[in-house]
Enzyme design. Structure first.
Site, short mmCIF file in Angstrom:
data_model
loop_
_atom_site.label_atom_id
_atom_site.label_comp_id
_atom_site.label_asym_id
_atom_site.label_seq_id
_atom_site.Cartn_x
_atom_site.Cartn_y
_atom_site.Cartn_z
N SER A 143 -3.51 47.83 13.77
CA SER A 143 -4.00 48.87 12.85
C SER A 143 -2.79 49.60 12.33
O SER A 143 -1.72 49.60 12.97
CB SER A 143 -4.92 49.85 13.60
OG SER A 143 -5.12 51.04 12.85
N TYR A 156 -7.42 54.68 21.05
CA TYR A 156 -7.28 53.63 20.03
C TYR A 156 -5.82 53.48 19.62
O TYR A 156 -5.27 52.37 19.59
CB TYR A 156 -8.14 53.98 18.83
CG TYR A 156 -8.12 52.97 17.71
CD1 TYR A 156 -8.82 51.77 17.81
CD2 TYR A 156 -7.42 53.22 16.53
CE1 TYR A 156 -8.82 50.85 16.78
CE2 TYR A 156 -7.40 52.30 15.50
CZ TYR A 156 -8.11 51.11 15.62
OH TYR A 156 -8.09 50.20 14.60
#
Length: 264
Positions: A143, A156
């Protein structure tokens, strides 16, 4: 050892979104593609149909990345494919709690899914590639938050940053076997995970993004397919950001008129 890895790929989490788009694009480029899903078997069967329509063989398996046995799925699919040339570690989960409100159970769930599981899959896939003796490609979907922090995403961000560094370490350790290891780091992409229909990617207004919109799943799949191909044979240990230029906007934060960024 030729480095001409076989066109046999596994794509995890290919029941929708970027995984589905990647699996179907690889089939278009001549790969047989095995895919995994967690709960959406119907979505996985739809992806299977798309792969077979494009002329590729497809095998489907359920996979739980939180399970310590998750890598057994890689063994099974590699055996059914008859070898392995490419692993795309795409499956993952998100998280939206402030760090002070984040339970240890939730922390571990995200780390297990987004870091432990991909590690086990990459480890097992690499063993198959080494045994095959023709090199291979491991592509980890991280990401933009592999590189940039985000409020309410501690687990995350930590997991994706860890996967990014794992990518670099594996690239060093596996290079002698003609296996390249890279990461693709998407920004906001219109997927079920972000709650945005794919077809709306070019319609949603994002003034803070230089390109002014979210990304489309095919724009990420195209980068993954490049890294899976012979065209990327001298690229390893890198993270390619696919975010429409968003990560270049940090210096403009001082222009904000209010402190709303403190809560997402």
């Amino acid at each position: 050892m030729t480095g001409a890895h076989p066109r046999l790929a596994i794509v995890t989490g290919a029941d929708s979104g970027m995984g589905k788009a990647t699996a179907e694009l690889l089939a278009t480029e001549g790969f047989d593609v095995a895919i995994t899903f967690h709960t959406d078997q119907a979505g996985a069967e739809d992806t299977r149909a798309g792969i077979e329509h494009r002329g590729g063989r497809c095998f489907v398996a359920q996979q739980d990345l939180e399970s310590p046995d998750t890598a057994d799925v890689i063994d099974d699919l590699a055996d059914r494919l008859g070898g392995l040339g490419v692993l795309v570690n795409n499956a993952g989960t998100g998280q939206s709690e402030m760090a002070l409100d984040l339970s240890y159970e939730r922390w571990r769930q995200v780390l297990s899914t987004d870091l432990d599981g991909p590690f086990l899959c990459a480890q097992r896939a690499a063993r198959h590639m080494i045994e095959g003796g023709q090199g291979g490609r491991i592509i980890n979907v991280t990401s933009v938050h592999e590189h940039l922090p985000r409020v309410d995403s501690a687990a995350y961000c930590a997991a994706k940053a860890g996967l990014g560094m794992l990518t670099k370490v594996l690239s060093l350790e596996l290079a002698e076997h003609a296996i390249t290891v890279n990461a693709v780091a998407p920004g906001e992409i219109s997927t079920p995970m972000t709650g945005e229909p794919e077809e709306d990617a070019y319609k949603i207004d994002r003034p803070g993004n230089p390109l002014g919109r979210p990304g489309h799943v095919n724009e990420v799949a195209s980068m993954i397919a490049f890294l899976a191909s012979p065209r990327s044979s001298y690229v390893t240990g890198t993270s390619i950001i696919v975010d429409g230029g968003l990560s270049n906007m940090a210096a403009h934060g001082h222009d904000m008129a209010d402190p709303s960024w403190r809560r997402v």
